[in-house]
Design an enzyme around this catalytic site. Sequence first.
Site, PDB file in Angstrom:
ATOM      1  N   HIS A  99      -5.942 -15.717   0.843  1.00  0.00           N
ATOM      2  CA  HIS A  99      -4.190 -16.101  -0.023  1.00  0.00           C
ATOM      3  C   HIS A  99      -5.338 -15.631  -1.716  1.00  0.00           C
ATOM      4  O   HIS A  99      -4.904 -14.576  -2.002  1.00  0.00           O
ATOM      5  CB  HIS A  99      -4.589 -17.175  -0.297  1.00  0.00           C
ATOM      6  N   ARG A 157       7.052  -1.006   4.148  1.00  0.00           N
ATOM      7  CA  ARG A 157       7.083  -1.757   5.054  1.00  0.00           C
ATOM      8  C   ARG A 157       8.243  -3.299   5.146  1.00  0.00           C
ATOM      9  O   ARG A 157       7.756  -4.361   4.666  1.00  0.00           O
ATOM     10  CB  ARG A 157       5.714  -2.214   4.977  1.00  0.00           C
ATOM     11  N   ARG A 171      10.232   1.575   6.883  1.00  0.00           N
ATOM     12  CA  ARG A 171      10.295   1.692   8.187  1.00  0.00           C
ATOM     13  C   ARG A 171      10.767   0.465   8.695  1.00  0.00           C
ATOM     14  O   ARG A 171      10.644  -0.681   8.418  1.00  0.00           O
ATOM     15  CB  ARG A 171       8.507   1.802   8.238  1.00  0.00           C
ATOM     16  N   GLU A 216       0.995   7.287  15.463  1.00  0.00           N
ATOM     17  CA  GLU A 216      -0.515   5.792  15.086  1.00  0.00           C
ATOM     18  C   GLU A 216      -0.822   5.574  16.541  1.00  0.00           C
ATOM     19  O   GLU A 216      -1.967   4.170  16.490  1.00  0.00           O
ATOM     20  CB  GLU A 216       0.575   5.038  14.189  1.00  0.00           C
ATOM     21  N   ASN A 231      -3.979   3.538  10.029  1.00  0.00           N
ATOM     22  CA  ASN A 231      -4.519   1.801  10.760  1.00  0.00           C
ATOM     23  C   ASN A 231      -4.382   1.887  11.654  1.00  0.00           C
ATOM     24  O   ASN A 231      -5.811   1.416  12.510  1.00  0.00           O
ATOM     25  CB  ASN A 231      -4.183   0.791   9.681  1.00  0.00           C
ATOM     26  N   ASP A 232      -3.483   1.983  12.677  1.00  0.00           N
ATOM     27  CA  ASP A 232      -3.235   2.133  14.197  1.00  0.00           C
ATOM     28  C   ASP A 232      -3.655   3.079  14.994  1.00  0.00           C
ATOM     29  O   ASP A 232      -4.404   2.616  16.059  1.00  0.00           O
ATOM     30  CB  ASP A 232      -1.637   1.316  14.302  1.00  0.00           C
ATOM     31  N   ARG A 271      -8.524  -3.613  14.592  1.00  0.00           N
ATOM     32  CA  ARG A 271      -8.359  -3.366  13.271  1.00  0.00           C
ATOM     33  C   ARG A 271      -8.481  -4.781  12.367  1.00  0.00           C
ATOM     34  O   ARG A 271      -8.894  -5.063  11.555  1.00  0.00           O
ATOM     35  CB  ARG A 271      -7.131  -3.235  12.704  1.00  0.00           C
ATOM     36  N   CYS A 310      -0.116   7.699   5.845  1.00  0.00           N
ATOM     37  CA  CYS A 310      -0.294   6.220   4.941  1.00  0.00           C
ATOM     38  C   CYS A 310      -0.227   5.149   5.604  1.00  0.00           C
ATOM     39  O   CYS A 310      -0.341   4.155   5.237  1.00  0.00           O
ATOM     40  CB  CYS A 310       1.565   6.164   5.067  1.00  0.00           C
TER      41      CYS A 310
HETATM   42  C1  PEP Z   1      -0.679   2.259   9.938  1.00  0.00           C
HETATM   43  O1  PEP Z   1      -0.307   1.867  10.819  1.00  0.00           O
HETATM   44  O2  PEP Z   1      -1.487   3.273   9.467  1.00  0.00           O
HETATM   45  C2  PEP Z   1       0.302   1.814   8.702  1.00  0.00           C
HETATM   46  C3  PEP Z   1       0.843   2.895   7.553  1.00  0.00           C
HETATM   47  O3  PEP Z   1       0.656   0.830   9.513  1.00  0.00           O
HETATM   48  P1  PEP Z   1       0.648  -0.472   9.060  1.00  0.00           P
HETATM   49  O4  PEP Z   1      -1.140  -0.564   8.702  1.00  0.00           O
HETATM   50  O5  PEP Z   1       1.387  -1.486   8.220  1.00  0.00           O
HETATM   51  O6  PEP Z   1       0.223  -1.134  11.078  1.00  0.00           O
HETATM   52 MG    MG Z   2       0.997   0.720  12.213  1.00  0.00          MG
END
Ligand code: PEP
Ligand code: MG
Length: 607
Positions: A202, A309, A345, A445, A468-469, A479, A516
């Site tokens: 936090h 998001r 999304r 992703e 990210n995914d 991750r 993204c």
């Molecule tokens: C991703 O997976 O790159 C993404 C942008 O979505 P999130 O980080 O919300 O899973």
């Molecule tokens: Mg994702």
Amino acid sequence: MSKEGDEREPEGSERRRRFEGIAASPGVAIGPAYVVDRHKIPVPRRSIDRTEADAEVHRFRKGLRDTQAQLEQIKARLPHGEHRQILKAQQLMLRDPDMATHVEQLIREEHLCAEWALSRVADEIRDTLQKADDQYFRERSSDMTFLAERVLLALRGEDPAEIDPPAGAVVVAHDLPPADTAGFARTEVVGMVTAIGGQTSHSAIVARSLEIPAVVGVDDIDQEVEDGDTLIVDAIHGVVVVRPSTEELEQWEEIRDRYERFEDRVQREHGLPASGRDGTHVTLRANVALEAELGSALFHGAEGVGLYRTEFMFMDREVPPSEEEHYRLAKNVLRRVAPYPVVFRTFDLGSDKPTRLMSWTERERNPAMGLRSLRLALREREMFLAQLRGLLRAAVHGPLRIMLPLVSGLGELRAAYDAVAEARRQLADARIAHAQVVPVGIMIEMPSAAIMADLLAPHVDFMSIGTNDLIQYTLAIDRDNDDVGYLYRPLHPSILRLIKGVAQAGREHGISVSLCGEMAADPRYTWVLAGLGVRELSMHPSAIPVIKNIIRGSDLAEMEALAQQVLEAPDVDEAERLLLAVMRERFPEHLQHGGGQPLHGEREAPP
Ligand code: PEP
Ligand code: MG
């Protein structure tokens, strides 16, 4: 996490020490320490008489109510935003009926006084949280400590002392729960240092949202610093210097001034286009989770929202948002961001984005591969339809786009389109106004989607790469698991090839391809991404000015040349070496502002 970096003998009579921690909110701060001294509250261990049980339960309930009221008061002083959301989540934790029932059971059956019973239950909850695999849940154990202490004080009839740092202070604490940081914006705290916490604690989230430089996870820092000690908080390198020498002060004052000058310089370009010297335009949009972040997105020059998001609407509540809530939120966001588009999304719940609405996650052994995201939406059809109807209705008010997360292939895409068609039908049958044409795109992703992007592209209006995914699934790295974090390497040849393939598929089918994931916000990767053919990047708002400045100072030929070189590297070490050699030379200041994790083996040395 932290270690003392400098045990050299003191200069003169002054002891000088350096500590390392996690740079959680970028910037450099210098100022006098304000140490938050929260002594552990002693827990009376008193057995009660059976006849006192009712009164003791009554006293416990009153303690809970008083604490709720205090938190409510603090919350009321905060503007809408993440800070407030966190307090709300803590209130919900305190309202957990299981916790209260368990405490009351201990009072009635084991005849413990309220304080003792509460601290036993709080310890159990904390233990469970600390054993969680997920870092997010481990960090929630400090919420439990904070809440239990508040209730203990309430049981003693005391109010926790408000912390009230003077303007210009660096606040140092073991931990900084959001109730303590509520007044920070007003008092102009210049820096924060905490002994515990990580990137998602936090204190880190609040520091980022207030744009206060912060280093967290600095072991025992609250024991090492005294009120009034001069502190340097270097939240670029993750270093804290206590009682610095004159020489160190001068060095860091220069770093701070350089950092601030740079920030001002890039921010001044916020109204200019993100176009290279040869005219190549890269659209820069914002990733947003809460309406409160829209101001920052616009301030930093975002050309719309590339990733809204929406799952954050579903968190910390017992019932899912209604169609009307989705409609009102989307309409409002469109109004604020007009004339730019907003990509909503559909809810991406599950795995790293838990919700109280889901009980099944407890049973999942592998939630990242479980019932999450679009799979969940297709299963919880009513929840999905309500969101789709709300979005289709809002789309009459502005350029709204719908993005489907975690699509694995055509079957799932068709099932999602089916739901969109049904939502449309429901609105038409009810004669409710909604947009006839709304672009629908997908996130790429999963490796499966990336590999077959050329087969998906003809069926969608746009694609957005969620690195990210995509990295998590391609390299099989959780991750959020620090133990394997060193393997999370965006320049892995497999990832670069996937990105290139998706960009090419988009080009060939005439649809836009955006990226993204966090990679978009990291200045080290700007050239490679643009060079691989990505012409739209969406990122957290404060990263936009730095990335824009890089693009404005570059041309496509040099970006493509580097991308080609990196793409030809036989392994990730070589790819990183090649990339850093070029980017460090061309953009030394920008790389300091990356805020990204150090690349493998890379740690920029502080002075
Ligand atoms: C991703 O997976 O790159 C993404 C942008 O979505 P999130 O980080 O919300 O899973
Ligand atoms: Mg994702």
